[in-house]
Design a protein around this motif. Structure first.
Motif, PDB file in Angstrom:
ATOM      1  N   ARG A  70       9.026  39.889  42.484  1.00 57.89           N
ATOM      2  CA  ARG A  70       8.329  39.712  43.764  1.00 57.89           C
ATOM      3  C   ARG A  70       7.752  41.040  44.228  1.00 57.89           C
ATOM      4  O   ARG A  70       6.670  41.103  44.795  1.00 57.89           O
ATOM      5  CB  ARG A  70       9.302  39.233  44.850  1.00 57.89           C
ATOM      6  CG  ARG A  70       9.581  37.784  44.880  1.00 57.89           C
ATOM      7  CD  ARG A  70      10.347  37.496  46.153  1.00 57.89           C
ATOM      8  NE  ARG A  70      10.637  36.082  46.296  1.00 57.89           N
ATOM      9  CZ  ARG A  70      11.318  35.592  47.291  1.00 57.89           C
ATOM     10  NH1 ARG A  70      11.790  36.380  48.243  1.00 57.89           N
ATOM     11  NH2 ARG A  70      11.548  34.297  47.354  1.00 57.89           N
ATOM     12  N   GLU A  71       8.539  42.091  44.012  1.00 53.24           N
ATOM     13  CA  GLU A  71       8.155  43.404  44.526  1.00 53.24           C
ATOM     14  C   GLU A  71       8.829  44.471  43.668  1.00 53.24           C
ATOM     15  O   GLU A  71       9.958  44.284  43.217  1.00 53.24           O
ATOM     16  CB  GLU A  71       8.657  43.510  45.970  1.00 53.24           C
ATOM     17  CG  GLU A  71       8.036  44.571  46.787  1.00 53.24           C
ATOM     18  CD  GLU A  71       8.431  44.459  48.262  1.00 53.24           C
ATOM     19  OE1 GLU A  71       7.981  45.332  49.003  1.00 53.24           O
ATOM     20  OE2 GLU A  71       9.179  43.547  48.650  1.00 53.24           O
ATOM     21  N   THR A  82      12.752  43.559  43.473  1.00 53.40           N
ATOM     22  CA  THR A  82      13.136  42.307  44.109  1.00 53.40           C
ATOM     23  C   THR A  82      12.644  41.228  43.157  1.00 53.40           C
ATOM     24  O   THR A  82      11.455  41.149  42.863  1.00 53.40           O
ATOM     25  CB  THR A  82      12.478  42.156  45.489  1.00 53.40           C
ATOM     26  OG1 THR A  82      12.821  43.289  46.286  1.00 53.40           O
ATOM     27  CG2 THR A  82      12.939  40.890  46.174  1.00 53.40           C
ATOM     28  N   GLU A  84      12.798  37.136  41.906  1.00 60.31           N
ATOM     29  CA  GLU A  84      13.141  35.730  42.104  1.00 60.31           C
ATOM     30  C   GLU A  84      13.546  35.171  40.743  1.00 60.31           C
ATOM     31  O   GLU A  84      12.824  35.342  39.761  1.00 60.31           O
ATOM     32  CB  GLU A  84      11.933  34.978  42.645  1.00 60.31           C
ATOM     33  CG  GLU A  84      12.237  33.559  43.030  1.00 60.31           C
ATOM     34  CD  GLU A  84      11.046  32.902  43.703  1.00 60.31           C
ATOM     35  OE1 GLU A  84      10.797  31.727  43.379  1.00 60.31           O
ATOM     36  OE2 GLU A  84      10.365  33.554  44.520  1.00 60.31           O
ATOM     37  N   VAL A 101      17.380  35.534  44.930  1.00 65.61           N
ATOM     38  CA  VAL A 101      16.450  36.658  44.975  1.00 65.61           C
ATOM     39  C   VAL A 101      17.282  37.919  44.794  1.00 65.61           C
ATOM     40  O   VAL A 101      18.098  38.260  45.647  1.00 65.61           O
ATOM     41  CB  VAL A 101      15.652  36.691  46.290  1.00 65.61           C
ATOM     42  CG1 VAL A 101      14.723  37.903  46.306  1.00 65.61           C
ATOM     43  CG2 VAL A 101      14.870  35.400  46.468  1.00 65.61           C
ATOM     44  N   THR A 103      18.219  41.937  44.094  1.00 62.40           N
ATOM     45  CA  THR A 103      17.867  43.314  44.401  1.00 62.40           C
ATOM     46  C   THR A 103      18.471  44.139  43.279  1.00 62.40           C
ATOM     47  O   THR A 103      19.691  44.196  43.136  1.00 62.40           O
ATOM     48  CB  THR A 103      18.443  43.768  45.754  1.00 62.40           C
ATOM     49  OG1 THR A 103      17.954  42.897  46.774  1.00 62.40           O
ATOM     50  CG2 THR A 103      18.050  45.196  46.068  1.00 62.40           C
ATOM     51  N   GLY A 123      21.183  39.723  45.853  1.00 63.10           N
ATOM     52  CA  GLY A 123      20.696  40.697  46.831  1.00 63.10           C
ATOM     53  C   GLY A 123      21.387  40.474  48.148  1.00 63.10           C
ATOM     54  O   GLY A 123      22.588  40.628  48.269  1.00 63.10           O
ATOM     55  N   ASN A 127      19.113  35.301  50.874  1.00 62.67           N
ATOM     56  CA  ASN A 127      17.878  35.121  50.104  1.00 62.67           C
ATOM     57  C   ASN A 127      18.055  33.995  49.102  1.00 62.67           C
ATOM     58  O   ASN A 127      18.511  34.208  47.990  1.00 62.67           O
ATOM     59  CB  ASN A 127      17.533  36.411  49.335  1.00 62.67           C
ATOM     60  CG  ASN A 127      17.127  37.527  50.236  1.00 62.67           C
ATOM     61  OD1 ASN A 127      16.659  37.293  51.341  1.00 62.67           O
ATOM     62  ND2 ASN A 127      17.289  38.751  49.784  1.00 62.67           N
TER      63      ASN A 127
END
Length: 130
Positions: A70-71, A82, A84, A101, A103, A123, A127
């Motif tokens: 995602r990021e 991050t 998914e 999700v 981390t 994470g 989430n």
């Protein structure tokens, strides 16, 4: 470290998913630093032999992972992702789905790749993907 890492986290994740889905513990364990912390159960981080034993036991169940970033935030030798993800586990004709999700913190290795230093699939437990 002498290597400069400018990215490659997408390739890392793709290779990790492939290794994870192979079910081969010795291949998957190479994606982690020796000091890696994994929080596969929220609030229960594992390290060392306990982390490796838990991973080996889980891979023995034949899970199938899908994941997408995602990021990502990448510095020279550290990356924060991050991600998914979902995992399907088939047993007795029933499929169990885990999802969340993540981390994740990755550290650059001497060969120019990435290794998980912190693997936190949920994470923030709030989430959820479903």
């Amino acid at each position: 470290m002498t290597s400069t890492h400018t990215g490659g986290v997408e390739e890392h994740l793709e290779q990790y998913v492939h290794a994870f889905n192979s079910g081969e513990f010795d291949v998957v364990r190479r994606f982690y630093t020796e000091e890696a912390v994994s929080a596969w159960d929220p609030g229960k981080p594992l390290t060392g032999a306990e982390r490796e034993e838990s991973l080996a036991d889980f891979l023995a169940l034949g899970p199938r992972l899908t994941a997408r970033i995602r990021e990502s935030h990448v510095t020279r030798d550290t990356a924060l992702l991050t991600v998914e993800w979902s995992i399907d586990i088939d047993s007795d004709g029933t499929t169990e789905r885990l999802a969340g999700v993540a981390t994740d913190v990755l550290s650059a290795d001497a060969e120019g790749g990435w290794r998980y230093a912190v693997d936190a699939p949920y994470g923030d437990p709030r989430n959820k993907t479903e």
